[in-house]
Design a protein around this motif. Structure first.
Motif, PDB file in Angstrom:
ATOM      1  N   ASN A  31     -53.937 -32.747 113.485  1.00  0.00           N
ATOM      2  CA  ASN A  31     -55.282 -32.396 113.275  1.00  0.00           C
ATOM      3  C   ASN A  31     -56.062 -32.621 114.276  1.00  0.00           C
ATOM      4  O   ASN A  31     -57.224 -32.208 114.265  1.00  0.00           O
ATOM      5  N   ASN A  32     -56.049 -33.945 115.023  1.00  0.00           N
ATOM      6  CA  ASN A  32     -56.914 -34.249 115.875  1.00  0.00           C
ATOM      7  C   ASN A  32     -56.606 -33.657 117.324  1.00  0.00           C
ATOM      8  O   ASN A  32     -56.992 -34.061 118.250  1.00  0.00           O
ATOM      9  N   LYS A  33     -55.368 -33.152 117.462  1.00  0.00           N
ATOM     10  CA  LYS A  33     -54.754 -32.663 118.608  1.00  0.00           C
ATOM     11  C   LYS A  33     -54.465 -33.927 119.894  1.00  0.00           C
ATOM     12  O   LYS A  33     -55.034 -33.702 120.825  1.00  0.00           O
ATOM     13  N   VAL A  34     -53.785 -34.782 119.213  1.00  0.00           N
ATOM     14  CA  VAL A  34     -53.766 -35.992 120.178  1.00  0.00           C
ATOM     15  C   VAL A  34     -52.155 -36.379 119.959  1.00  0.00           C
ATOM     16  O   VAL A  34     -51.642 -36.392 118.866  1.00  0.00           O
ATOM     17  N   GLY A  35     -51.762 -36.768 121.220  1.00  0.00           N
ATOM     18  CA  GLY A  35     -50.194 -37.113 121.376  1.00  0.00           C
ATOM     19  C   GLY A  35     -50.156 -38.505 121.852  1.00  0.00           C
ATOM     20  O   GLY A  35     -50.965 -38.957 122.684  1.00  0.00           O
ATOM     21  N   HIS A  36     -49.394 -39.190 121.406  1.00  0.00           N
ATOM     22  CA  HIS A  36     -49.379 -40.831 121.757  1.00  0.00           C
ATOM     23  C   HIS A  36     -48.127 -40.917 122.348  1.00  0.00           C
ATOM     24  O   HIS A  36     -46.876 -41.026 121.557  1.00  0.00           O
ATOM     25  N   ILE A  37     -48.039 -41.276 123.780  1.00  0.00           N
ATOM     26  CA  ILE A  37     -46.883 -41.369 124.381  1.00  0.00           C
ATOM     27  C   ILE A  37     -46.392 -42.860 124.280  1.00  0.00           C
ATOM     28  O   ILE A  37     -47.122 -43.761 124.424  1.00  0.00           O
ATOM     29  N   GLY A  38     -45.165 -42.785 124.264  1.00  0.00           N
ATOM     30  CA  GLY A  38     -44.240 -44.330 124.242  1.00  0.00           C
ATOM     31  C   GLY A  38     -43.192 -44.046 125.191  1.00  0.00           C
ATOM     32  O   GLY A  38     -42.550 -42.863 125.314  1.00  0.00           O
ATOM     33  N   TYR A  39     -42.741 -45.246 125.560  1.00  0.00           N
ATOM     34  CA  TYR A  39     -41.665 -45.099 126.703  1.00  0.00           C
ATOM     35  C   TYR A  39     -40.865 -46.432 126.782  1.00  0.00           C
ATOM     36  O   TYR A  39     -41.677 -47.599 126.724  1.00  0.00           O
ATOM     37  N   TRP A  40     -39.536 -46.559 127.126  1.00  0.00           N
ATOM     38  CA  TRP A  40     -38.929 -47.547 127.746  1.00  0.00           C
ATOM     39  C   TRP A  40     -37.913 -47.055 128.719  1.00  0.00           C
ATOM     40  O   TRP A  40     -37.304 -46.116 128.509  1.00  0.00           O
TER      41      TRP A  40
END
Length: 188
Positions: free
Chosen positions: A89-98
């Motif tokens: 809806n907001n065209k946002v990606g939330h990156i996570g990593y380990w």
């Protein structure tokens, strides 16, 4: 099968159930190290827990809610990275990593985060990418800082980490900023 080649050493492979044993082994090897910043280690004590996580990742990917990948370094799985949340809806990606402890210090995660940012803008057509990290997690925070993300603020007591809350720093980059920076690099 989705495989995204980053460079001669690195690729991202969409996570699947066949990765369970290797991911669980990496978790076991790096448990104490990862536990400092990740809240799920105490709930991941058996191979079945990792299988459950991966099944959830596969389902969320099918529903276009997230996209988690295995980081392959010289064809060996060394960690997990991806979009923990895809907010269409907001065209946002939330990156996570380990990344497993033994593979730290090789520039792996910076290259992975850059590739995920490129992919978010070029392929997924998102407008913004965010990375959040605990305020005191300097190693994790250095990645978005190195890539030119903007520090947008802090969230107080954002996450319960076993016996205490930690504050999070939010970093973000907009597609317009990212493309401008790439164009400036090409001119140099």
């Amino acid at each position: 099968m989705f495989i995204h080649k980053i460079d001669d050493e690195l690729s991202l492979k969409l996570i699947d159930i066949r990765d369970s044993e290797r991911i669980f082994h990496l978790t076991e090897q790096s448990r104490a190290y990862l536990r400092q910043w990740l809240p799920w280690l105490d709930q991941t004590t058996e191979l079945e827990h990792t299988k459950g996580f991966i099944k959830g990742c596969v389902t969320a990917f099918a529903e276009e809610k997230s996209m988690n990948t295995v980081i392959l370094y010289n064809d060996e799985a060394v960690g997990i990275a991806g979009y923990n949340v895809l907010d269409w809806n907001n065209k946002v990606g939330h990156i996570g990593y380990w990344l497993a402890k033994d593979f730290q210090g090789n520039g792996i995660m910076t290259r992975v985060a850059k590739a995920l940012t490129d992919y978010a803008f070029d392929e997924l057509r998102l407008n913004k990418v965010e990375i959040r990290a605990a305020v005191n997690n300097q190693r994790s925070r250095s990645i978005p800082e190195r890539l030119g993300y903007v520090k947008e603020g802090e969230i107080r007591q954002a996450e319960w980490l076993y016996d205490h809350y930690v504050d999070h720093v939010i970093y973000g980059v907009l597609v317009s900023e990212w493309k401008e920076e790439r164009n400036n690099l090409k001119k140099r």
